[in-house]
Design a protein around this motif. Structure first.
Motif, mmCIF file in Angstrom:
data_model
loop_
_atom_site.group_PDB
_atom_site.id
_atom_site.type_symbol
_atom_site.label_atom_id
_atom_site.label_comp_id
_atom_site.label_asym_id
_atom_site.label_seq_id
_atom_site.Cartn_x
_atom_site.Cartn_y
_atom_site.Cartn_z
ATOM 1 N N VAL A 299 0.833 -1.220 0.000
ATOM 2 C CA VAL A 299 0.000 0.000 0.000
ATOM 3 C C VAL A 299 0.859 1.258 0.000
ATOM 4 C CG1 VAL A 299 -1.964 -1.117 1.121
ATOM 5 C CG2 VAL A 299 -0.177 -0.050 2.533
ATOM 6 N N TYR A 300 2.163 1.118 -0.202
ATOM 7 C CA TYR A 300 3.080 2.259 -0.065
ATOM 8 C C TYR A 300 2.691 3.414 -0.984
ATOM 9 C CZ TYR A 300 7.418 4.941 0.192
ATOM 10 O OH TYR A 300 8.324 5.951 0.374
ATOM 11 N N ASP A 301 2.568 3.159 -2.254
ATOM 12 C CA ASP A 301 2.320 4.242 -3.204
ATOM 13 C C ASP A 301 0.975 4.920 -2.948
ATOM 14 O OD1 ASP A 301 4.756 3.897 -4.573
ATOM 15 O OD2 ASP A 301 3.909 2.259 -5.749
ATOM 16 N N ALA A 302 -0.058 4.111 -2.680
ATOM 17 C CA ALA A 302 -1.380 4.682 -2.420
ATOM 18 C C ALA A 302 -1.364 5.524 -1.151
ATOM 19 C CB ALA A 302 -2.421 3.567 -2.304
ATOM 20 N N PHE A 303 -0.658 5.040 -0.119
ATOM 21 C CA PHE A 303 -0.605 5.810 1.130
ATOM 22 C C PHE A 303 0.143 7.122 0.934
ATOM 23 C CE2 PHE A 303 1.834 7.105 4.845
ATOM 24 C CZ PHE A 303 0.802 7.363 5.733
ATOM 25 N N VAL A 304 1.289 7.080 0.267
ATOM 26 C CA VAL A 304 2.066 8.309 0.062
ATOM 27 C C VAL A 304 1.238 9.345 -0.694
ATOM 28 C CG1 VAL A 304 4.078 9.296 -1.085
ATOM 29 C CG2 VAL A 304 4.320 7.192 0.228
ATOM 30 N N ASP A 305 0.478 8.929 -1.685
ATOM 31 C CA ASP A 305 -0.373 9.873 -2.418
ATOM 32 C C ASP A 305 -1.364 10.561 -1.479
ATOM 33 O OD1 ASP A 305 0.868 9.289 -4.812
ATOM 34 O OD2 ASP A 305 -0.681 7.885 -5.494
ATOM 35 N N LYS A 306 -1.967 9.779 -0.589
ATOM 36 C CA LYS A 306 -2.931 10.363 0.348
ATOM 37 C C LYS A 306 -2.237 11.273 1.366
ATOM 38 C CE LYS A 306 -6.375 6.663 -0.015
ATOM 39 N NZ LYS A 306 -7.415 7.523 -0.614
ATOM 40 N N LEU A 366 8.759 13.273 2.259
ATOM 41 C CA LEU A 366 9.897 12.694 1.556
ATOM 42 C C LEU A 366 9.635 11.210 1.349
ATOM 43 C CD1 LEU A 366 12.798 14.373 3.565
ATOM 44 C CD2 LEU A 366 12.166 14.884 1.198
ATOM 45 N N ALA A 367 9.449 10.791 0.110
ATOM 46 C CA ALA A 367 9.295 9.375 -0.204
ATOM 47 C C ALA A 367 10.666 8.745 -0.444
ATOM 48 C CB ALA A 367 8.402 9.199 -1.427
ATOM 49 N N ASP A 368 10.690 7.419 -0.467
ATOM 50 C CA ASP A 368 11.929 6.664 -0.737
ATOM 51 C C ASP A 368 13.029 6.985 0.274
ATOM 52 O OD1 ASP A 368 10.713 5.646 -3.154
ATOM 53 O OD2 ASP A 368 11.146 7.594 -4.068
ATOM 54 N N ALA A 369 12.641 7.228 1.517
ATOM 55 C CA ALA A 369 13.630 7.505 2.561
ATOM 56 C C ALA A 369 14.295 6.211 2.997
ATOM 57 C CB ALA A 369 12.953 8.174 3.754
ATOM 58 N N PRO A 383 8.436 20.130 10.349
ATOM 59 C CA PRO A 383 7.290 19.560 9.629
ATOM 60 C C PRO A 383 7.702 18.657 8.462
ATOM 61 C CG PRO A 383 7.643 21.803 8.899
ATOM 62 C CD PRO A 383 8.668 21.546 9.979
ATOM 63 N N ILE A 384 8.483 17.622 8.780
ATOM 64 C CA ILE A 384 9.024 16.721 7.760
ATOM 65 C C ILE A 384 8.534 15.304 8.049
ATOM 66 C CG2 ILE A 384 11.099 15.949 6.566
ATOM 67 C CD1 ILE A 384 10.712 19.004 6.632
ATOM 68 N N LEU A 385 7.960 14.659 7.035
ATOM 69 C CA LEU A 385 7.510 13.281 7.169
ATOM 70 C C LEU A 385 8.259 12.401 6.162
ATOM 71 C CD1 LEU A 385 3.677 13.838 7.635
ATOM 72 C CD2 LEU A 385 5.271 12.935 9.344
ATOM 73 N N PRO A 386 9.332 11.728 6.592
ATOM 74 C CA PRO A 386 10.021 10.789 5.709
ATOM 75 C C PRO A 386 9.294 9.442 5.737
ATOM 76 C CG PRO A 386 11.203 10.978 7.780
ATOM 77 C CD PRO A 386 10.020 11.889 7.882
ATOM 78 N N VAL A 387 9.061 8.862 4.561
ATOM 79 C CA VAL A 387 8.281 7.624 4.464
ATOM 80 C C VAL A 387 9.162 6.525 3.897
ATOM 81 C CG1 VAL A 387 6.106 6.610 3.696
ATOM 82 C CG2 VAL A 387 6.275 9.098 3.970
ATOM 83 N N VAL A 388 9.260 5.415 4.636
ATOM 84 C CA VAL A 388 10.137 4.300 4.289
ATOM 85 C C VAL A 388 9.277 3.130 3.805
ATOM 86 C CG1 VAL A 388 11.902 2.715 5.131
ATOM 87 C CG2 VAL A 388 11.787 5.056 6.031
ATOM 88 N N ARG A 389 9.657 2.531 2.694
ATOM 89 C CA ARG A 389 8.975 1.344 2.171
ATOM 90 C C ARG A 389 9.543 0.095 2.860
ATOM 91 N NH1 ARG A 389 6.662 0.716 -3.086
ATOM 92 N NH2 ARG A 389 7.703 2.663 -3.706
#
Length: 446
Positions: A299-306, A366-369, A383-389
């Motif tokens: 669900v990574y891509d769908a979650f990052v979009d939201k 930030l995606a692909d962290a 206010p930084i949200l790094p998102v790890v797959r």
């Protein structure tokens, strides 16, 4: 809404004297919103802190003798003073921290909520404990637990929530019968200074004082009987070692990088909205705020979009407030900018935000962290949200537990059993299941 009655709030900003005479060192308090001088505060020397602690130690004897009812009476008086000076305190808090009216109002409400909690429960908290059963068969002794307040408690507070977090520590110590000396951050000393001045103006027993300056913190550690510290892990280690050297108890509320784990069965819309709130409120300047997000690959891509949609729309609560929340110091804006720059150089994808706007920083995703980036290894307070797959829940949980672990972890899943197991696995962190965590509970109306 009540108006300020204390003359402190009518003072205009003062400049550092330029007469050329040698005087005490001064803290210059700068308004983060526009860079102007709000006020100057004398910095206390170690000798002044020593004298203050000894004065408080002497006065604590009378304070303890008042009993719970007598001490709660003065807390009631303090509550009335806070409400009478509501407008001035909220204004002052907003000036020195850069918080919006909404955020400053919320912090004030948290303070009142804490005060009400200890006023209402003081007698129960301090009630005597019943004798315990013998510790081994045939023993003739019984164990009775008694409570004895420390004479002087030191509270060293943070710049993130200088009023609420400091008072949340000071209030139970006062209720218990201890005298309290508080040392707010040198960036934000004014609101606590006003509150302790308000306590004195009530004619209350002289058991609640504030000191300021970079030398005041170490001096407190060298003198008090118990220390309560809120701040970074690095400084917390120094506090713990200094307390250990004197064999005094200490309690540390340290920052870190609180994590969110998003599993494939989570409600992605609710999860994205909640994580945006938990990571971006108050410009991310919350020691308990979400600073890293681990999401299952399915669900990574769908979650990052939201999450990007939520972050891009994140803004003020009140209609008359515009723009992003102000950060407390220009130096910290540069620190956050460096973390974003480091992440992008190492392969992260900037999905929204990423730039300073005046005295603010844009909500950023930030995606692909990955763990090589400083945004995942150093506390951000921005206010930084790094998102790890991640491949699965096991990997997500393992990464969430890595140092620097934060005080809070939230797990987002439709499986109640998985949520329950996570609570045990992540102890002693505060764990929220399908909720950011208990630290975002809305305070009761005052």
């Amino acid at each position: 809404m009540r108006t300020a009655q204390n003359a402190y709030f009518a003072e205009s900003p003062r400049q550092v004297p330029s007469s050329g005479k040698v005087g005490p060192p001064m803290l210059i308090v700068i308004a983060p919103a526009d860079g102007r001088v709000v006020d100057t505060v004398p910095a206390d020397t170690p000798d002044q802190v020593r004298d203050a602690v000894e004065r408080l130690r002497d006065n604590s004897v009378l304070w303890r003798s008042l009993g719970v009812v007598g001490r709660v009476h003065w807390l009631n008086m303090l509550r009335n003073w806070l409400l009478d000076n509501h407008d001035g305190l909220v204004l002052l808090l907003g000036l020195e921290t850069g918080k919006s009216e909404t955020e400053a109002e919320t912090e004030f409400a948290l303070t009142i909520d804490a005060l009400d909690h200890y006023r209402a429960n003081a007698a129960d908290f301090l009630g005597g404990k019943l004798p315990q059963a013998p510790m081994r068969p045939g023993a003739i002794m019984q164990l009775t637990i008694a409570q004895q307040a420390s004479a002087v408690v030191g509270v060293i507070g943070p710049w993130t929530y200088p009023l609420a977090l400091t008072m949340i520590d000071a209030l139970p110590a006062l209720v218990a019968g201890a005298a309290v000396i508080v040392k707010p951050s040198s960036q934000t000393p004014l609101t606590l200074r006003a509150v302790t001045a308000g306590w004195a103006s009530l004619g209350a027993p002289a058991v609640f004082e504030s000191v300021a300056g970079h030398d005041a913190g170490p001096a407190i550690l060298d003198r008090v009987d118990y220390i309560r510290f809120t701040g970074s892990m690095e400084t917390g280690k120094v506090v713990a070692l200094r307390a250990a050297a004197r064999l005094i108890p200490c309690c540390l509320d340290l920052g870190g990088k609180s994590a969110a784990v998003v599993l494939a069965d989570a409600d992605l819309g609710k999860t994205a909205a909640s994580i945006a709130l938990g990571g971006l409120a108050n410009s991310g300047q919350n020691p308990n705020g979400i600073e890293r997000v681990y999401v299952e690959n399915a669900v990574y891509d769908a979650f990052v979009d939201k999450l990007v949609d939520e972050a891009a729309a994140f803004g003020p609560t009140l209609g008359e407030e515009t723009g992003f929340a102000v950060m407390t110091s220009a130096k910290h804006i540069e620190f956050v900018r460096d973390q974003v720059r480091d992440a992008l150089l190492k392969g992260a994808t900037l999905r929204c935000g990423g730039a300073a706007v005046g005295h603010s920083f844009e909500p950023t995703v930030l995606a692909d962290a990955d763990p090589t980036m400083s945004v995942l290894t150093q506390q951000t307070l921005g206010p930084i949200l790094p998102v790890v797959r991640v491949a699965d829940a096991g990997e997500a949980f393992e990464l969430a537990l890595r140092t620097p672990a934060g005080p809070c972890i939230s797990v987002w899943t439709a499986d109640a059993a998985v949520g329950a197991r996570a609570i045990g696995r992540f102890a002693p962190a505060r764990v929220g299941v399908n909720d950011v965590s208990i630290h975002l509970a809305h305070p009761a109306p005052y």
